[in-house]
Write an enzyme that holds these catalytic residues in place. Structure first.
Site, mmCIF file in Angstrom:
data_model
loop_
_atom_site.group_PDB
_atom_site.id
_atom_site.type_symbol
_atom_site.label_atom_id
_atom_site.label_comp_id
_atom_site.label_asym_id
_atom_site.label_seq_id
_atom_site.Cartn_x
_atom_site.Cartn_y
_atom_site.Cartn_z
ATOM 1 N N ASP A 3 48.147 -30.317 33.046
ATOM 2 C CA ASP A 3 48.411 -29.476 32.015
ATOM 3 C C ASP A 3 47.321 -28.653 31.490
ATOM 4 O O ASP A 3 45.970 -28.912 32.003
ATOM 5 C CB ASP A 3 48.640 -30.503 30.853
ATOM 6 C CG ASP A 3 49.237 -29.657 29.476
ATOM 7 O OD1 ASP A 3 49.868 -28.584 29.821
ATOM 8 O OD2 ASP A 3 49.093 -30.267 28.258
ATOM 9 N N GLY A 4 47.713 -27.480 30.850
ATOM 10 C CA GLY A 4 46.572 -26.686 30.702
ATOM 11 C C GLY A 4 46.187 -25.497 31.616
ATOM 12 O O GLY A 4 45.499 -24.583 31.296
ATOM 13 N N ASN A 5 47.059 -25.407 32.663
ATOM 14 C CA ASN A 5 46.835 -24.410 33.740
ATOM 15 C C ASN A 5 47.094 -22.884 32.896
ATOM 16 O O ASN A 5 46.083 -22.095 33.370
ATOM 17 C CB ASN A 5 47.853 -24.306 34.788
ATOM 18 C CG ASN A 5 47.693 -25.497 35.616
ATOM 19 O OD1 ASN A 5 46.943 -26.374 35.648
ATOM 20 N ND2 ASN A 5 48.683 -25.623 36.498
ATOM 21 N N GLY A 6 47.874 -22.558 32.355
ATOM 22 C CA GLY A 6 48.060 -21.293 31.737
ATOM 23 C C GLY A 6 46.903 -20.878 30.700
ATOM 24 O O GLY A 6 46.543 -20.017 30.683
ATOM 25 N N ARG A 16 49.237 -16.470 34.423
ATOM 26 C CA ARG A 16 49.322 -18.109 34.171
ATOM 27 C C ARG A 16 49.407 -18.530 35.999
ATOM 28 O O ARG A 16 48.850 -19.519 35.947
ATOM 29 C CB ARG A 16 50.481 -18.296 33.670
ATOM 30 C CG ARG A 16 50.645 -18.208 32.219
ATOM 31 C CD ARG A 16 52.017 -18.547 31.562
ATOM 32 N NE ARG A 16 52.221 -19.787 32.134
ATOM 33 C CZ ARG A 16 52.067 -20.987 31.245
ATOM 34 N NH1 ARG A 16 51.303 -20.766 30.216
ATOM 35 N NH2 ARG A 16 52.311 -22.177 31.569
ATOM 36 N N ASN A 51 60.352 -28.667 32.220
ATOM 37 C CA ASN A 51 59.742 -27.514 32.865
ATOM 38 C C ASN A 51 60.761 -26.554 33.600
ATOM 39 O O ASN A 51 60.584 -25.376 33.886
ATOM 40 C CB ASN A 51 58.688 -27.787 34.039
ATOM 41 C CG ASN A 51 57.165 -28.508 33.325
ATOM 42 O OD1 ASN A 51 56.791 -29.122 33.798
ATOM 43 N ND2 ASN A 51 57.140 -27.836 32.143
#
Ligand code: IPE
Ligand code: MG
Length: 174
Positions: A3-6, A16, A51
């Protein structure tokens, strides 16, 4: 839980997808490190059922990246004895990504080192629903059902319960 890539990308004024690329580089490092430490099972929650609701371009970028990752890593997995498997509704993946998943599973099925388990199109409720459907078709489905019997019908059958859950991004939720 990946999580948290963007947000990682956003904080650097990058698109992103730059975050997803950096995420894959982190995956390579984590898989290598876990195998070296003697971890028996590493599950990466890469793509949830929810997703699919992301913008189409982002979903297809992620699916292409998954295919590319598997294409480039199968040889390394074989060299390191890694056994690749998945949990989730992988039949929902686009054809090319699905084919790479099947290939990675079949080509590493005899390996005895770390299990690398990818959660793809995975969700806890979907998993329970599938387990119930499989149970309905099982010949021994009458009589008292035990937790052990139920576990055998979950996607995670044969895998130990996790000892440690890490969610990157800093959010604390599952
Ligand atoms: C994780 O990063 C990657 C996937 C779930 C595929 P996110 O894409 O969820 O990044 P944030 O949470 O929006 O920052
Ligand atoms: Mg997220």
């Amino acid at each position: 839980i990946m999580d948290g890539n963007g947000r990682w990308a956003g904080a650097r004024h990058l698109p992103r997808i730059a975050g997803h690329r950096a995420g894959i580089a982190a995956v390579r490092e984590v898989v290598e490190g876990a195998a070296r430490l003697g971890i028996e099972v590493l599950t990466l929650y890469a793509f949830s059922d929810e997703n699919w609701g992301r913008p189409r371009e982002e979903v297809s970028f992620l699916m292409n990246m998954l295919g590319g990752y598997l294409r480039s890593e199968i040889a390394t997995m074989k060299a390191n004895g890694i056994r690749f498997r998945t949990i989730g509704r992988t039949e929902r993946l686009p054809k090319t990504a699905h084919r790479w998943v099947e290939k990675a599973v079949s080509e590493t099925t005899g390996n005895r080192g770390m299990v690398l388990n990818l959660a793809l199109s995975y969700g806890g409720r979907g998993e329970i629903l599938e387990a119930v459907k499989r149970l309905r078709e099982a010949p021994d489905s009458r009589g008292d059902l035990t937790e052990e019997q139920f576990s055998e019908h979950l996607d995670t059958a044969g895998l130990p319960d996790p000892d440690l859950i890490v969610r990157t991004s800093g959010e604390k939720r599952i």
